[in-house]
Design a protein around this motif. Sequence first.
Motif, short mmCIF file in Angstrom:
data_model
loop_
_atom_site.label_atom_id
_atom_site.label_comp_id
_atom_site.label_asym_id
_atom_site.label_seq_id
_atom_site.Cartn_x
_atom_site.Cartn_y
_atom_site.Cartn_z
N LYS A 141 0.87 -1.12 0.32
CA LYS A 141 0.15 0.08 0.21
C LYS A 141 1.21 1.28 0.14
O LYS A 141 1.80 1.46 0.72
N GLU A 142 -0.16 1.91 -0.25
CA GLU A 142 1.27 3.76 -1.16
C GLU A 142 0.27 4.34 -1.08
O GLU A 142 -0.42 4.07 -1.29
N PHE A 143 0.40 5.60 -0.65
CA PHE A 143 0.10 7.00 -1.21
C PHE A 143 0.46 7.51 -1.86
O PHE A 143 1.37 7.89 -2.28
N ALA A 144 -1.13 8.24 -3.22
CA ALA A 144 -0.54 8.43 -3.89
C ALA A 144 -1.27 10.34 -4.40
O ALA A 144 -2.13 9.80 -4.09
N THR A 145 -0.18 10.74 -4.46
CA THR A 145 -0.72 11.91 -4.55
C THR A 145 -1.82 12.80 -5.97
O THR A 145 -1.85 11.97 -6.80
N THR A 146 -3.53 13.09 -5.38
CA THR A 146 -4.10 12.74 -6.30
C THR A 146 -4.44 14.63 -7.39
O THR A 146 -3.89 15.77 -7.11
N LYS A 147 -5.59 14.55 -7.39
CA LYS A 147 -5.98 16.22 -8.22
C LYS A 147 -7.14 16.52 -8.14
O LYS A 147 -7.83 16.00 -8.27
N LEU A 148 -7.14 17.60 -7.57
CA LEU A 148 -8.52 17.91 -7.04
C LEU A 148 -9.60 18.53 -7.88
O LEU A 148 -9.04 19.28 -8.73
N THR A 149 -11.10 17.82 -7.54
CA THR A 149 -11.65 18.31 -8.99
C THR A 149 -12.71 19.01 -8.07
O THR A 149 -13.43 19.38 -9.41
N THR A 150 -12.78 19.38 -6.54
CA THR A 150 -13.81 20.65 -6.13
C THR A 150 -13.30 21.26 -6.57
O THR A 150 -12.58 22.18 -6.52
N ARG A 151 -14.58 22.01 -6.81
CA ARG A 151 -14.20 24.15 -7.01
C ARG A 151 -13.91 24.13 -5.26
O ARG A 151 -13.49 23.47 -4.19
N GLN A 152 -13.20 25.81 -5.17
CA GLN A 152 -13.03 26.24 -3.90
C GLN A 152 -14.03 26.52 -3.29
O GLN A 152 -14.86 27.29 -2.35
#
Length: 325
Positions: A141-152
């Motif tokens: 198991k590893e943590f992956a950096t994600t892309k935020l898709t929710t607006r502010q």
Amino acid sequence: MTKRSFAVSAVAVLAVVGVGSCFLTGLPQGSQPPRAAPNAVEHEMPQPSMAGNSWAAPLLSFGAALGLIFGVVAAKPARAITAEQFSQLTYAQVKGSGLANRCPTVESNGTEVPVKGGSRLVNVCFEPKSFAVEFETDKGKEFATTKLTTRQTYTLAFIEGSLDANPITFKEQDGMDFAATTVKLPDGEYVPFLFTVKELVAKGEGSSFKPGFTWGGEFSVPSYRTGGFLDPKGRGMTLGYDQAVALPAMQSDGQGGQDELFKETNKVFDLGKGVIEMEVNKVNQELGEIGGVFVSKQPSDTDMGAKAPRTVLLKGIFYGKVVNA
């Protein structure tokens, strides 16, 4: 529109097109590009041919000019301001500025903020700066950096609760303490989760907040969706159908298909647990303000019991104000 204003508009358009053409026009005839040094390595890239009188040149040059203009005037992320400065802004000044999604900053003043019996911590704010999701790999198991898709709209704000000393104990009681958020994994999978600190009980040794003070605790994580939600087949927990409208073929296998179908059909309101650790790095003794960084770990959405949750790791900044009784 008068003739004069029409002429001015036409001249402005021609000027923009003329400026944009400089990005596509080649060297003047008869001039040679500077030659590279004898020992330099040249990497020649094929250049698209464009006729001098091509109809596309003015259009593309106009687009290049507009791209340059929009690149220069593009809005930058809003800089955080202090709570005192924020309180002086009107709704019209905050709207569309991005400040509503930012936690206030703390101007360092003094060495500590004492906590007395019966105090309260108000205007607490949590602003995530990074989102990572745990996933299975060949190495574990590893943590992956994600892309935020929710607006502010993912910052928690106006949280408050009781605050006691020896040890310092904060119990969250009210405020905007949850925000529906979605991130995207590198493989394209979307991971929704409810960023929250509901019912947080954070503790730390001592009777005052000072730079380097660490504290933390556990909190509850409610279900991402509530009982009134209906899935694409009209199934819900308190509303909608009990089963899918059609009869799935896997219903007859009597094994794994039954379990999967049951999870999709039997909607539940899952309650999870999260944990947060915080460290104070700035205090304003005169105003009673504290600020610092936090690391939070919590489960993601389970689609109302249909799938196993993922672990979400959040890192960001926090703000709060101590009000002594």
